[in-house]
Write an enzyme that holds these catalytic residues in place. Structure first.
Site, PDB file in Angstrom:
ATOM      1  N   HIS A   1     -14.504  76.945 -20.906  1.00  0.00           N
ATOM      2  CA  HIS A   1     -14.524  78.366 -20.566  1.00  0.00           C
ATOM      3  C   HIS A   1     -15.821  78.842 -19.953  1.00  0.00           C
ATOM      4  CE1 HIS A   1     -10.709  79.989 -22.094  1.00  0.00           C
ATOM      5  NE2 HIS A   1     -10.750  78.947 -22.914  1.00  0.00           N
TER       6      HIS A   1
ATOM      7  N   LYS B 206     -16.545  95.307 -20.202  1.00  0.00           N
ATOM      8  CA  LYS B 206     -16.566  93.886 -20.550  1.00  0.00           C
ATOM      9  C   LYS B 206     -17.758  93.677 -21.465  1.00  0.00           C
ATOM     10  CE  LYS B 206     -16.825  92.945 -16.082  1.00  0.00           C
ATOM     11  NZ  LYS B 206     -15.982  91.794 -15.788  1.00  0.00           N
ATOM     12  N   ARG B 207     -17.871  92.488 -22.090  1.00  0.00           N
ATOM     13  CA  ARG B 207     -19.047  92.232 -22.896  1.00  0.00           C
ATOM     14  C   ARG B 207     -20.312  92.470 -22.067  1.00  0.00           C
ATOM     15  NH1 ARG B 207     -18.330  90.047 -28.153  1.00  0.00           N
ATOM     16  NH2 ARG B 207     -20.604  90.070 -28.130  1.00  0.00           N
TER      17      ARG B 207
ATOM     18  N   LYS C 287     -23.165  89.139 -16.206  1.00  0.00           N
ATOM     19  CA  LYS C 287     -22.134  90.061 -15.723  1.00  0.00           C
ATOM     20  C   LYS C 287     -22.739  91.234 -14.938  1.00  0.00           C
ATOM     21  CE  LYS C 287     -18.826  89.020 -19.479  1.00  0.00           C
ATOM     22  NZ  LYS C 287     -17.504  88.794 -18.858  1.00  0.00           N
TER      23      LYS C 287
ATOM     24  N   THR D 126     -10.730  88.084 -16.751  1.00  0.00           N
ATOM     25  CA  THR D 126      -9.337  88.500 -16.869  1.00  0.00           C
ATOM     26  C   THR D 126      -9.252  90.023 -16.802  1.00  0.00           C
ATOM     27  OG1 THR D 126      -9.563  88.398 -19.279  1.00  0.00           O
ATOM     28  CG2 THR D 126      -8.509  86.515 -18.187  1.00  0.00           C
TER      29      THR D 126
ATOM     30  N   LYS E 189      -6.326  92.673 -15.077  1.00  0.00           N
ATOM     31  CA  LYS E 189      -5.691  93.863 -15.672  1.00  0.00           C
ATOM     32  C   LYS E 189      -5.855  95.063 -14.751  1.00  0.00           C
ATOM     33  CE  LYS E 189      -7.309  92.109 -20.080  1.00  0.00           C
ATOM     34  NZ  LYS E 189      -8.478  92.212 -20.970  1.00  0.00           N
TER      35      LYS E 189
HETATM   36  C1  PLP Z   1      -9.686  91.645 -20.939  1.00  0.00           C
HETATM   37  C2  PLP Z   1     -10.684  91.897 -21.959  1.00  0.00           C
HETATM   38  C3  PLP Z   1     -11.925  91.249 -21.905  1.00  0.00           C
HETATM   39  C4  PLP Z   1     -12.311  90.306 -20.790  1.00  0.00           C
HETATM   40  O1  PLP Z   1     -12.913  91.053 -19.762  1.00  0.00           O
HETATM   41  P1  PLP Z   1     -13.754  90.356 -18.590  1.00  0.00           P
HETATM   42  O2  PLP Z   1     -13.996  91.472 -17.641  1.00  0.00           O
HETATM   43  O3  PLP Z   1     -12.866  89.297 -18.014  1.00  0.00           O
HETATM   44  O4  PLP Z   1     -14.995  89.826 -19.193  1.00  0.00           O
HETATM   45  C5  PLP Z   1     -12.850  91.518 -22.893  1.00  0.00           C
HETATM   46  N1  PLP Z   1     -12.574  92.379 -23.896  1.00  0.00           N
HETATM   47  C6  PLP Z   1     -11.403  93.027 -23.971  1.00  0.00           C
HETATM   48  C7  PLP Z   1     -11.175  93.986 -25.086  1.00  0.00           C
HETATM   49  C8  PLP Z   1     -10.411  92.810 -23.016  1.00  0.00           C
HETATM   50  O5  PLP Z   1      -9.250  93.455 -23.115  1.00  0.00           O
END
Ligand code: PLP
Length: 835
Positions: free
Chosen positions: A376, A567-568, A573, A675, A679
């Protein structure tokens, strides 16, 4: 039907084969009332919405039970190959809405509650997120389970039932404050304890050889400190197909014997303390995303999951196959979600040899045909290593097996490249040094028949970089499986307005076959459809604005461009790049450079690992900038900034439908896939992004015209690293120079002097691994293209439609089909109706 109590089974035929429960409005209403009154013992005076939620959850859960049982029977009858998804994280979020959607009873339930004077939305809000994960990796596991059930694949999830999930984040004076997430405090109606499948997991002790009757020898692991693993099962319903798969989470419980011996020795308090130590194993989720922590308790957790799950599978196998392991590898497959569960490789060896009496060769043949590993991350700080001394102390038998695997593996390498000592050193499962360590990723590669990355670029970089030696040895093991997200939760459930519009236009086939969503592209130039699309987006923006108002006290005008990064929080990032752009916009407003301005609301959210200093400081900077910008009357509606606290699955369900512009701005080559990007795209947001992870594939699908691309490529990043000179870049770019001036003069920390010096240092050092300054200009230009595009509402709406229409590839149904076609090779098991 089978009640097992340690070696004894009792058949009770009268307890099977009940008729399926009705799903109409009156019976849902009856059951809701029944649970509320008779099970929970509440009446009309109870004002806690929690009990309304719980009564409904129980009524809905009832409707999963027969299908759940029948799915197990069907799998037994089919004598099929099974898959197991082993993951230290499952970021499930709420279960109720998903269960109703997948059962196809959302409308009936809503009506039933309405007739009782209850709004379903209020009630759903009472459910606490199951936050047993950090971010993308854990959410991927949850989306995978949904797709496996929807594709009717016999896949079980195995994980840990943490007592405390991901911490709750509060913002106090701009700083992140962590609070424990005791998510089980009100009980969890979705889990079923399965004491009868309890397993025993061993730690510590020592190993000894002993002779067998046939003159050979075996090893036994003795004087161990044992912990019980008690499984809790959660149903995972497929989308309106009668399949209900299982997520099995293990809880650590002290053994009675352990306590008793301490008690007999007269040390009651010590025995209770020992009990605590055992039960600590599943107490808390480690809140580090993409970085290893090296803590002994974490290794205990990892082994706990691997051992309990493998024993569970083997116990079932022994019943089914009567102890014959000859086709175990043809009938079972384990997918390791990152290296976290990679103790499964030596543990399966141990169970097959020490417990089942197999020889090394046979056990190794089985192990290397059943294990598959997903990587990952390319970040070096995330590659798990455990010191040999910790392993020797905690898992002595496993270490012996790992060393034997390594010896045999290095012999193979040596015979392939005779005399190449450097290569042997590089590839060894043991990293030599002051503190010798086990390289878990290498262990996973050597023990698996498949190694995959999670987006095309990432898989390519693995083969060329991180795992190059292994790729040269075993090119056939390496493959790519681009991530996805489930369109059930991430479109149908979270965006009912858009879902309805899509279904009215092209039918509802898209929910289980997302490629069909392509058909809405035909309507991108239809003014009526475009108006309705825009109307849905506006309503979703109002919903998001209400959330921001409630959680941040900041007013977002839904007419503005909603620019979102959730995101985190991590330096790779680059939330920092985002906030530099915000400061640049603020600076433009202050200088009066606002001709053809596009009003913009910037939302940033995400949790920082509690020990990650820079990430927490970035949160503070975002909040300080927000305070200055939002408090400046000269700025007004032109720019608003908010930090959304406690970002989680449930928040994303409101955020992604209401977003116009999705920020995916990681340093190229650092984000394995992403991911969140998928979304947003599915929900009609446009992406501003680097050529990183799955962004590349998103851009391929949607076309360059519908994607705001910027920044260095992964290759250019590596080239530029040599001789990187942020000082010169800042010097040459007056906009960036002004932004840096505001920071160095302390404009956002007037009362906290020097607070952001580490951030200024990170941007200006030639060793900045994330190359923030390098991409600033290109990012600002892409933002200007986005702002200009937003001014033309028809054009933007068209692009929004094209984004959703092009998101078919990013369904986890596609991802899982690929895992199954190339790795697992499971046959779908059709649901058996009516027992
Ligand atoms: C989808 C999702 C992530 C992943 O987000 P990235 O932008 O791909 O890092 C992290 N936390 C939550 C709660 C999510 O729904």
């Amino acid at each position: 039907m089978i009640q097992k109590k340690r070696g004894k089974t009792v058949h009770i035929p009268g307890l099977t084969d009940l008729p399926p429960l009705p799903r109409d409005v009156p019976s849902l209403m009856d059951d809701f009332r029944h649970y509320y009154t008779y099970n929970l013992g509440r009446d009309k005076f109870c004002r806690s919405v929690h009990y309304h939620y719980k009564a409904l959850a129980l009524a809905v859960r009832d409707r999963l039970m027969e299908d759940w049982k029948n799915t197990r029977y069907a799998c037994l009858d089919a004598d099929c190959k099974r898959g197991y998804y082993l993951s230290l994280e499952f970021l499930m979020g709420r279960a109720l809405g998903n269960a109703m959607l997948n059962l196809g009873i959302t409308d009936a339930t809503s009506k039933a509650l309405m007739d009782l004077g209850i709004a379903m939305e209020d009630l759903a809000e009472a459910e606490i997120d199951a936050g047993l994960g950090n971010g993308g990796l854990g959410r991927l596991a949850a989306c995978f389970l949904d797709s496996c059930a929807t594709l009717q694949l016999p896949v079980m999830g195995y994980g840990i039932r943490y007592e405390y999930g991901m911490f709750r984040q509060r913002i106090v004076n701009g700083h992140q404050v962590e609070e424990p997430d005791h998510w089980l405090r009100n009980g969890n109606p979705w889990e079923i304890e399965r004491q009868e499948y309890t397993q025993r997991v061993c730690y510590g002790g020592r190993t000894e050889r002993y002779g067998t009757d046939d003159g050979g020898f075996r090893v036994r692991w003795v004087d161990t400190h044992d912990v019980l693993a008690v499984p809790y099962d959660t149903p995972v319903p497929g989308y309106t197909n009668g399949t209900v798969n299982t997520l099995r989470l293990w809880k650590a419980v002290a053994t009675d014997a352990f306590n008793l011996s301490e008690f007999n020795a007269g040390s009651y308090t010590e025995s209770v303390a020992a009990k605590n130590e055992a039960e600590n194993i599943t107490m808390v989720l480690y809140p580090n995303d993409a970085s290893e922590s090296g803590k002994a308790l974490r290794l205990r957790q990892q082994y706990f999951l691997a051992s309990a799950s493998l024993q569970d599978v083997i116990e079932r196998w022994v019943v089914i196959s009567k102890g014959d392991f000859s086709d175990f590898a043809e009938k079972n497959c384990f997918q390791l979600n990152d290296t976290h569960p990679s103790c499964a490789v030596p543990e399966l060896m141990r169970l097959l040899m020490d417990e089942q009496g197999m020889g090394w060769e046979e056990a190794w043949r089985i192990t290397t045909r059943t294990m598959a590993y997903t990587n990952h991350t390319l970040l070096p700080e995330a590659l798990e290593k455990w010191s040999l001394s910790l392993f020797a102390q905690l898992l002595p038998r496993l270490l012996e097996i790992i060393l034997e695997i390594n010896a045999r593996f290095l012999a193979e390498v040596a015979s392939r490249w005779p005399g190449d000592h450097e290569r042997l050193r590089r590839m060894s499962l043991i990293e030599e040094g002051a503190v010798p360590q086990v390289r878990m990723a290498y262990l996973a590669i050597v023990g698996s028949f498949s190694v995959n990355g999670v987006a095309a670029l990432h898989s390519q970089l693995l083969a060329q970089g991180l795992f190059r030696d292994f790729y040269e040895l075993w090119p056939h093991k390496f493959n790519n499986k681009t991530n996805g997200v489930t369109p059930r939760r991430w479109l149908a459930w979270c965006n009912p307005g858009l879902g309805r519009l899509i279904t009215e236009t092209i039918g509802n086939g898209w929910v289980s076959d997302l490629e069909q969503i392509r058909k809405i592209a035909e309507f991108a130039d239809d003014p009526g459809f475009r108006d309705r699309w825009h109307g849905v987006k506006l309503a979703n923006k109002e919903r998001l604005a209400a959330l921001v108002q409630d959680k941040c006290g900041v007013t977002f005008n839904p007419e503005s461009l909603f620019d979102v990064q959730v995101k985190r929080i991590h330096e790779y990032k680059r939330q920092l790049l985002n906030i530099l752009h915000v400061i640049h916009l603020y600076d433009r407003i202050k200088r009066g450079d606002t001709a053809d301005w596009t009003n913009r609301c910037v939302l940033i959210g995400g949790k920082a690992a509690p020990g990650y200093f820079m990430a927490k400081l970035i949160i503070k900077l975002i909040n300080n900038v927000a305070q200055v910008v939002n408090g400046d009357p000269q700025v007004g509606d032109r720019l608003k900034v908010a930090f959304l606290p406690n970002y989680r699955v449930t928040a994303m369900e409101v955020v992604c439908p209401g977003t116009d512009l999705s920020e995916q701005i990681s340093t190229a080559g650092k984000e394995a896939s992403g991911t969140g990007n998928m979304k947003f795209m599915m929900n009609g947001a446009l992406t501003i992004g680097t050529l990183d992870g799955a962004n590349i594939e998103i851009r391929e699908e949607v076309g360059d015209d519908n994607f705001f691309m910027f920044g260095l490529t992964a290759e250019e990043v590596e080239t530029m690293r040599r001789g990187y000179d942020p000082g010169a870049i800042i010097e040459a770019d007056s906009d960036l120079g002004r932004v840096m001036n505001l920071l160095t003069f302390g404009h956002f920390n007037l009362f906290e002097p020097g607070l952001f010096d580490p951030i200024i240092g990170a941007i200006t050092t030639p060793h900045d691994p994330w190359m923030v300054a390098a991409d600033f200009r290109s990012y600002v230009m892409a933002q200007e293209r986005a702002a200009a595009a937003y001014k033309d509402r028809d054009r933007w709406t068209r692009m929004s439609i094209i984004n959703s229409a092009s998101s078919g590839k990013f369904s986890t149904d596609r991802t899982i089909r690929e895992y199954n076609g190339d790795i697992w090779r499971l046959q779908p098991v059709p649901a058996r109706c009516g027992g």
